[in-house]
Design a protein around this motif. Structure first.
Motif, PDB file in Angstrom:
ATOM      1  N   LEU A 187       0.846  -1.207   0.000  1.00  0.00           N
ATOM      2  CA  LEU A 187       0.000   0.000   0.000  1.00  0.00           C
ATOM      3  C   LEU A 187       0.869   1.241   0.000  1.00  0.00           C
ATOM      4  O   LEU A 187       1.951   1.239   0.564  1.00  0.00           O
ATOM      5  N   THR A 188       0.347   2.285  -0.593  1.00  0.00           N
ATOM      6  CA  THR A 188       0.968   3.600  -0.446  1.00  0.00           C
ATOM      7  C   THR A 188       0.005   4.473   0.346  1.00  0.00           C
ATOM      8  O   THR A 188      -1.214   4.283   0.286  1.00  0.00           O
ATOM      9  N   GLU A 189       0.563   5.404   1.076  1.00  0.00           N
ATOM     10  CA  GLU A 189      -0.237   6.344   1.865  1.00  0.00           C
ATOM     11  C   GLU A 189       0.110   7.749   1.416  1.00  0.00           C
ATOM     12  O   GLU A 189       1.286   8.082   1.245  1.00  0.00           O
ATOM     13  N   ARG A 190      -0.929   8.548   1.228  1.00  0.00           N
ATOM     14  CA  ARG A 190      -0.740   9.951   0.850  1.00  0.00           C
ATOM     15  C   ARG A 190      -1.581  10.783   1.790  1.00  0.00           C
ATOM     16  O   ARG A 190      -2.718  10.435   2.097  1.00  0.00           O
ATOM     17  N   ARG A 191      -1.003  11.867   2.254  1.00  0.00           N
ATOM     18  CA  ARG A 191      -1.754  12.760   3.140  1.00  0.00           C
ATOM     19  C   ARG A 191      -2.313  13.918   2.338  1.00  0.00           C
ATOM     20  O   ARG A 191      -1.629  14.515   1.526  1.00  0.00           O
ATOM     21  N   ALA A 192      -3.574  14.198   2.600  1.00  0.00           N
ATOM     22  CA  ALA A 192      -4.249  15.348   1.992  1.00  0.00           C
ATOM     23  C   ALA A 192      -4.930  16.086   3.147  1.00  0.00           C
ATOM     24  O   ALA A 192      -6.015  15.706   3.569  1.00  0.00           O
ATOM     25  N   GLY A 193      -4.256  17.085   3.652  1.00  0.00           N
ATOM     26  CA  GLY A 193      -4.759  17.767   4.840  1.00  0.00           C
ATOM     27  C   GLY A 193      -4.700  16.816   6.024  1.00  0.00           C
ATOM     28  O   GLY A 193      -3.661  16.257   6.327  1.00  0.00           O
ATOM     29  N   THR A 194      -5.831  16.602   6.665  1.00  0.00           N
ATOM     30  CA  THR A 194      -5.875  15.693   7.812  1.00  0.00           C
ATOM     31  C   THR A 194      -6.224  14.261   7.412  1.00  0.00           C
ATOM     32  O   THR A 194      -6.227  13.368   8.245  1.00  0.00           O
ATOM     33  N   ARG A 195      -6.524  14.080   6.142  1.00  0.00           N
ATOM     34  CA  ARG A 195      -6.907  12.744   5.664  1.00  0.00           C
ATOM     35  C   ARG A 195      -5.682  11.944   5.207  1.00  0.00           C
ATOM     36  O   ARG A 195      -4.739  12.511   4.670  1.00  0.00           O
ATOM     37  N   LEU A 252      -4.874   8.937   2.630  1.00  0.00           N
ATOM     38  CA  LEU A 252      -5.454   8.229   1.496  1.00  0.00           C
ATOM     39  C   LEU A 252      -4.564   7.046   1.128  1.00  0.00           C
ATOM     40  O   LEU A 252      -3.339   7.163   1.099  1.00  0.00           O
ATOM     41  N   TYR A 253      -5.204   5.931   0.839  1.00  0.00           N
ATOM     42  CA  TYR A 253      -4.480   4.695   0.569  1.00  0.00           C
ATOM     43  C   TYR A 253      -4.812   4.161  -0.819  1.00  0.00           C
ATOM     44  O   TYR A 253      -5.934   4.267  -1.288  1.00  0.00           O
ATOM     45  N   ARG A 254      -3.803   3.574  -1.434  1.00  0.00           N
ATOM     46  CA  ARG A 254      -3.946   2.955  -2.747  1.00  0.00           C
ATOM     47  C   ARG A 254      -3.025   1.728  -2.765  1.00  0.00           C
ATOM     48  O   ARG A 254      -1.951   1.739  -2.185  1.00  0.00           O
ATOM     49  N   ALA A 255      -3.478   0.685  -3.449  1.00  0.00           N
ATOM     50  CA  ALA A 255      -2.643  -0.507  -3.601  1.00  0.00           C
ATOM     51  C   ALA A 255      -1.398  -0.157  -4.394  1.00  0.00           C
ATOM     52  O   ALA A 255      -1.428   0.687  -5.284  1.00  0.00           O
ATOM     53  N   GLN A 256      -0.325  -0.799  -4.057  1.00  0.00           N
ATOM     54  CA  GLN A 256       0.945  -0.605  -4.757  1.00  0.00           C
ATOM     55  C   GLN A 256       1.290  -1.929  -5.441  1.00  0.00           C
ATOM     56  O   GLN A 256       1.901  -2.811  -4.832  1.00  0.00           O
ATOM     57  N   PRO A 257       0.877  -2.081  -6.695  1.00  0.00           N
ATOM     58  CA  PRO A 257       1.079  -3.355  -7.397  1.00  0.00           C
ATOM     59  C   PRO A 257       2.533  -3.813  -7.434  1.00  0.00           C
ATOM     60  O   PRO A 257       2.809  -5.002  -7.442  1.00  0.00           O
ATOM     61  N   GLU A 258       3.473  -2.877  -7.448  1.00  0.00           N
ATOM     62  CA  GLU A 258       4.888  -3.240  -7.467  1.00  0.00           C
ATOM     63  C   GLU A 258       5.257  -4.077  -6.250  1.00  0.00           C
ATOM     64  O   GLU A 258       6.201  -4.862  -6.290  1.00  0.00           O
ATOM     65  N   GLY A 259       4.509  -3.901  -5.149  1.00  0.00           N
ATOM     66  CA  GLY A 259       4.772  -4.667  -3.935  1.00  0.00           C
ATOM     67  C   GLY A 259       4.512  -6.151  -4.118  1.00  0.00           C
ATOM     68  O   GLY A 259       5.011  -6.977  -3.357  1.00  0.00           O
TER      69      GLY A 259
END
Length: 112
Positions: free
Chosen positions: A60-68, A70-77
Motif C-alpha cells: 500500500l501507499t499512503e498519501r496525506r491530503a490535509g488531515t486525511r 489516502l491509501y492505494r494498492a501498490q502493485p509493485e509490492g
C-alpha cells in the motif's frame, strides 16, 4: 529489504483475509482510512493496524491530503511474490511434463 524478505512480508500480510479485502478495495481507487474502515465491522484501530502491516509489506501507499490519509494498492509490492509463484508454477509444470513423458516411455517399452 532483500527479495526473499519482501516475498515473506507480502505472504504474511496477505495471510489475513481482511488485509486481502482492503487491498481489493484500494486496488483501483484511492480511499481514505475512514472509507476503508466503514467497509468492515471492526474498529478503526484494527483497520489502522491492518493498513500499517500492508504498508510495511510494500503493498500500500499512503498519501496525506490535509488531515486525511489516502491509501492505494501498490502493485509493485506484489512483483516479488508474483515472480516466486510464477517460478513455482513453471517448475510444477516441468515436473508434470517429465512424469507424463516417463509414463509414455514406460508404456511404449512395455508394448514393445
Amino acid at each position: 529489504m532483500a527479495e526473499d524478505e519482501q516475498v515473506d512480508e507480502a505472504l504474511r500480510a496477505l495471510a489475513e483475509p481482511r488485509r486481502r479485502a482492503i487491498l481489493r478495495l484500494v486496488a483501483h481507487d484511492e480511499l481514505a482510512a475512514g472509507e476503508i474502515s466503514a467497509a468492515f465491522e471492526v474498529s478503526r484501530t484494527a483497520i489502522s493496524q491492518h493498513l500499517t502491516v500492508l504498508k510495511q509489506a510494500g503493498l500500500l501507499t499512503e498519501r496525506r491530503a490535509g488531515t486525511r490519509r489516502l491509501y492505494r494498492a501498490q502493485p509493485e509490492g506484489l512483483a516479488g511474490l508474483r515472480e516466486f509463484l510464477d517460478t513455482m508454477w513453471s517448475d510444477a509444470l516441468d515436473v508434470g511434463r517429465r512424469l507424463v513423458e516417463a509414463e509414455r516411455q514406460d508404456a511404449a517399452e512395455d508394448a514393445a
